[in-house]
Write a protein that holds these residues in place. Structure first.
Motif, PDB file in Angstrom:
ATOM      1  N   ASP A   9     -26.022  32.955  46.856  1.00 24.75           N
ATOM      2  CA  ASP A   9     -26.692  33.081  45.562  1.00 24.75           C
ATOM      3  C   ASP A   9     -27.596  34.304  45.500  1.00 24.75           C
ATOM      4  O   ASP A   9     -28.469  34.405  44.648  1.00 24.75           O
ATOM      5  CB  ASP A   9     -27.514  31.821  45.271  1.00 24.75           C
ATOM      6  N   THR A  10     -27.398  35.260  46.403  1.00 23.82           N
ATOM      7  CA  THR A  10     -28.245  36.449  46.458  1.00 23.82           C
ATOM      8  C   THR A  10     -27.667  37.559  45.598  1.00 23.82           C
ATOM      9  O   THR A  10     -26.458  37.795  45.605  1.00 23.82           O
ATOM     10  CB  THR A  10     -28.379  36.944  47.912  1.00 23.82           C
ATOM     11  N   VAL A  11     -28.539  38.228  44.844  1.00 25.55           N
ATOM     12  CA  VAL A  11     -28.120  39.386  44.046  1.00 25.55           C
ATOM     13  C   VAL A  11     -29.023  40.558  44.382  1.00 25.55           C
ATOM     14  O   VAL A  11     -30.215  40.387  44.655  1.00 25.55           O
ATOM     15  CB  VAL A  11     -28.162  39.084  42.531  1.00 25.55           C
ATOM     16  N   SER A  13     -29.851  44.595  42.994  1.00 23.89           N
ATOM     17  CA  SER A  13     -29.630  45.594  41.954  1.00 23.89           C
ATOM     18  C   SER A  13     -29.056  46.875  42.528  1.00 23.89           C
ATOM     19  O   SER A  13     -29.471  47.348  43.597  1.00 23.89           O
ATOM     20  CB  SER A  13     -30.953  45.901  41.243  1.00 23.89           C
ATOM     21  N   PRO A 131     -32.602  35.504  44.870  1.00 19.60           N
ATOM     22  CA  PRO A 131     -31.745  34.540  44.174  1.00 19.60           C
ATOM     23  C   PRO A 131     -31.774  34.811  42.680  1.00 19.60           C
ATOM     24  O   PRO A 131     -32.649  35.541  42.184  1.00 19.60           O
ATOM     25  CB  PRO A 131     -32.377  33.186  44.516  1.00 19.60           C
ATOM     26  N   LEU A 132     -30.843  34.222  41.948  1.00 20.12           N
ATOM     27  CA  LEU A 132     -30.674  34.538  40.534  1.00 20.12           C
ATOM     28  C   LEU A 132     -31.940  34.283  39.722  1.00 20.12           C
ATOM     29  O   LEU A 132     -32.257  35.043  38.806  1.00 20.12           O
ATOM     30  CB  LEU A 132     -29.515  33.729  39.957  1.00 20.12           C
ATOM     31  N   GLU A 133     -32.706  33.233  40.061  1.00 21.74           N
ATOM     32  CA  GLU A 133     -33.887  32.925  39.257  1.00 21.74           C
ATOM     33  C   GLU A 133     -35.006  33.951  39.434  1.00 21.74           C
ATOM     34  O   GLU A 133     -35.977  33.956  38.671  1.00 21.74           O
ATOM     35  CB  GLU A 133     -34.414  31.530  39.599  1.00 21.74           C
ATOM     36  N   VAL A 135     -34.380  37.410  39.591  1.00 23.72           N
ATOM     37  CA  VAL A 135     -33.854  38.754  39.335  1.00 23.72           C
ATOM     38  C   VAL A 135     -34.852  39.634  38.587  1.00 23.72           C
ATOM     39  O   VAL A 135     -34.767  40.865  38.631  1.00 23.72           O
ATOM     40  CB  VAL A 135     -32.530  38.690  38.541  1.00 23.72           C
ATOM     41  N   TRP A 140     -33.431  46.967  37.163  1.00 26.42           N
ATOM     42  CA  TRP A 140     -32.017  46.993  36.805  1.00 26.42           C
ATOM     43  C   TRP A 140     -31.702  48.200  35.940  1.00 26.42           C
ATOM     44  O   TRP A 140     -32.584  48.796  35.329  1.00 26.42           O
ATOM     45  CB  TRP A 140     -31.637  45.685  36.090  1.00 26.42           C
ATOM     46  N   TYR A 258     -28.283  37.056  31.083  1.00 29.25           N
ATOM     47  CA  TYR A 258     -27.420  36.691  32.207  1.00 29.25           C
ATOM     48  C   TYR A 258     -27.232  35.183  32.305  1.00 29.25           C
ATOM     49  O   TYR A 258     -26.443  34.704  33.109  1.00 29.25           O
ATOM     50  CB  TYR A 258     -28.002  37.226  33.520  1.00 29.25           C
ATOM     51  N   ASP A 259     -27.971  34.421  31.487  1.00 31.07           N
ATOM     52  CA  ASP A 259     -27.885  32.971  31.469  1.00 31.07           C
ATOM     53  C   ASP A 259     -27.840  32.526  30.010  1.00 31.07           C
ATOM     54  O   ASP A 259     -28.696  32.906  29.210  1.00 31.07           O
ATOM     55  CB  ASP A 259     -29.099  32.365  32.175  1.00 31.07           C
ATOM     56  N   ASN A 292     -16.886  39.727  35.946  1.00 31.42           N
ATOM     57  CA  ASN A 292     -16.778  38.721  37.000  1.00 31.42           C
ATOM     58  C   ASN A 292     -15.430  38.015  36.890  1.00 31.42           C
ATOM     59  O   ASN A 292     -14.954  37.744  35.785  1.00 31.42           O
ATOM     60  CB  ASN A 292     -17.896  37.684  36.887  1.00 31.42           C
TER      61      ASN A 292
END
Length: 405
Positions: A9-11, A13, A131-133, A135, A140, A258-259, A292
């Motif tokens: 779950d790692t992102v 930039s 993690p996504l939460e 970001v 970016w 993104y959500d 994606n």
């Protein structure tokens, strides 16, 4: 910690991976134990931008004059690709290639790294590989694109009151403050807002030189009201709330879609704010279409972007007695002031909110001007008729005398 550890779950930039000449120096640990780094974003001068463009042209045309490398194929006609070995050959003396986080920075070393005279450098604290939460704690490409747009034509923002939604690290708000009078830099989460406030303090030399002010405040898209409790950090004062509704003429948001649930909350917040404005407001969205592969579609798709597009269309179709919205996609061929990869998937959208009473007032002014013009023409026609009748009356006997003679 010497290496970045990536989980499912790692992102991370691309801005941080591709930032030229970057040394990611860890400055501290944040409230939740994440390492925090400082990156420098230099605003390029005219000569530096020209040199960068020449380099890009050279890179694009390299190999066209006999320098092209021929691809090798196997007996079936498939391309043969030579992969770099995962482990270095014995005796090569080479270390494995992997993302490396440099050790904590030395404050004394940072002080020695002075900018040259005339340079404008924005320092941004951020995390990496979140993690996504989390970001919002990274920088970016959408933020860089919107910063470029502001720097390329600051005139429309001079002296304005601006609201940024989902400001993250605050890069775009800080850039906006080089032109605007007041920027409300908003997001959620005490740790993120604390980081953002530190970035504002790190860059006072940039904002104060032009008289701009950045105020970091809490604004949750999933809540109806702004927090005004003086005991709570990053709350609004009553004067700031009044200023927000009375004077905000520009709203900006960079790479915040993104959500789907958050995107819905964003557009509800946008509609609620603009519905209470007594004036026209310009909203600027910058975002990146991220491709994606999904098992549901068994194809490459941009679900978050598609949902954003549907929300834009629905906003433009909104019919109520308070305001209306118009939507326009803007070109992204303006000059590039920050070093990042401006890919074709980056987009910039402008939404204009017009309150109905302002539109009605404009319509009344238009009708009043039209009525005035009709009255003017009617008076002119009446005057011409009057002069014509007078000429006939005066010239009548002469005409009769000439005829009888």
């Amino acid at each position: 910690m010497d290496r970045i550890t990536f989980h499912y779950d790692t992102v991370l930039s691309d801005v941080h991976m591709l930032l030229p000449n970057a040394r990611h120096l860890m400055s501290r640990l944040n409230r939740v134990g994440q390492p925090v780094f400082i990156s420098k974003f230099k605003i390029l001068s005219d000569s530096e931008r020209a040199a960068t463009e020449e380099t890009e042209v050279t890179d694009d045309t390299r190999g066209q004059d006999g320098g092209r490398v021929e691809a090798s194929v196997d007996e079936d006609g498939d391309f043969e690709i030579t992969h770099r070995p995962r482990s270095p050959p014995e005796g090569s003396g080479r270390d494995p290639v992997c993302p490396v986080i440099l050790h904590q920075s030395d404050p004394g070393q940072e002080e020695q790294e002075e900018e040259q005279e005339g340079e404008i450098v924005i320092r941004i604290e951020h995390t990496m590989a979140t993690p996504l939460e989390d970001v919002g704690k990274q920088v970016w490409r959408g933020a860089c694109l919107l910063a470029d747009f502001i720097l390329s034509d600051p005139g429309p923002f001079r002296g304005a009151t601006v609201l940024e939604l989902g400001a993250g690290t605050g890069l775009t708000s800080i850039t906006m403050a080089t032109a605007a009078k007041t920027v409300y830099c908003t997001d959620v989460g005490e740790d993120l807002l604390s980081m953002c406030e530190r970035n504002v303090a790190l860059n006072k030399h940039v904002t104060e030189a032009s008289g701009g002010q950045v105020k970091v405040r809490h604004l949750d898209w999933l809540q109806q009201d702004l927090p005004t409790d003086a005991e709570v950090e990053f709350s609004w004062t009553e004067a700031e709330v009044a200023d927000l509704y009375d004077n905000t003429s520009v709203i900006i948001a960079a790479d915040v879609c993104y959500d789907d649930e958050l995107t819905d909350g964003l557009f509800r917040t946008l509609h609620r704010l603009c519905s209470h404005f007594s004036h026209t407001c310009t909203v600027l969205f910058s975002l990146e279409r991220r491709m994606n592969f999904t098992l549901r579609h068994m194809d490459v798709s941009c679900e978050a972007y598609d949902h954003f597009s549907r929300c834009l269309s629905q906003l433009e179709e909104v019919e109520d007695d308070r305001c209306s919205f118009s939507v326009q996609r803007l070109p992204t061929d303006f000059p590039q002031f920050l070093l990042y990869e401006r890919i074709e998937q980056l987009e910039l959208w402008r939404v204009t909110s017009t309150p109905h009473h302002a539109r009605d007032h404009h319509a009344r002014d238009h009708h009043a001007r039209a009525d005035h013009a009709r009255d003017h023409h009617a008076r002119a026609d009446h005057a011409r008729d009057h002069h014509a009748r007078a000429a006939v009356t005066v010239g009548g006997p002469e005409v009769s005398a000439q005829t009888s003679s």
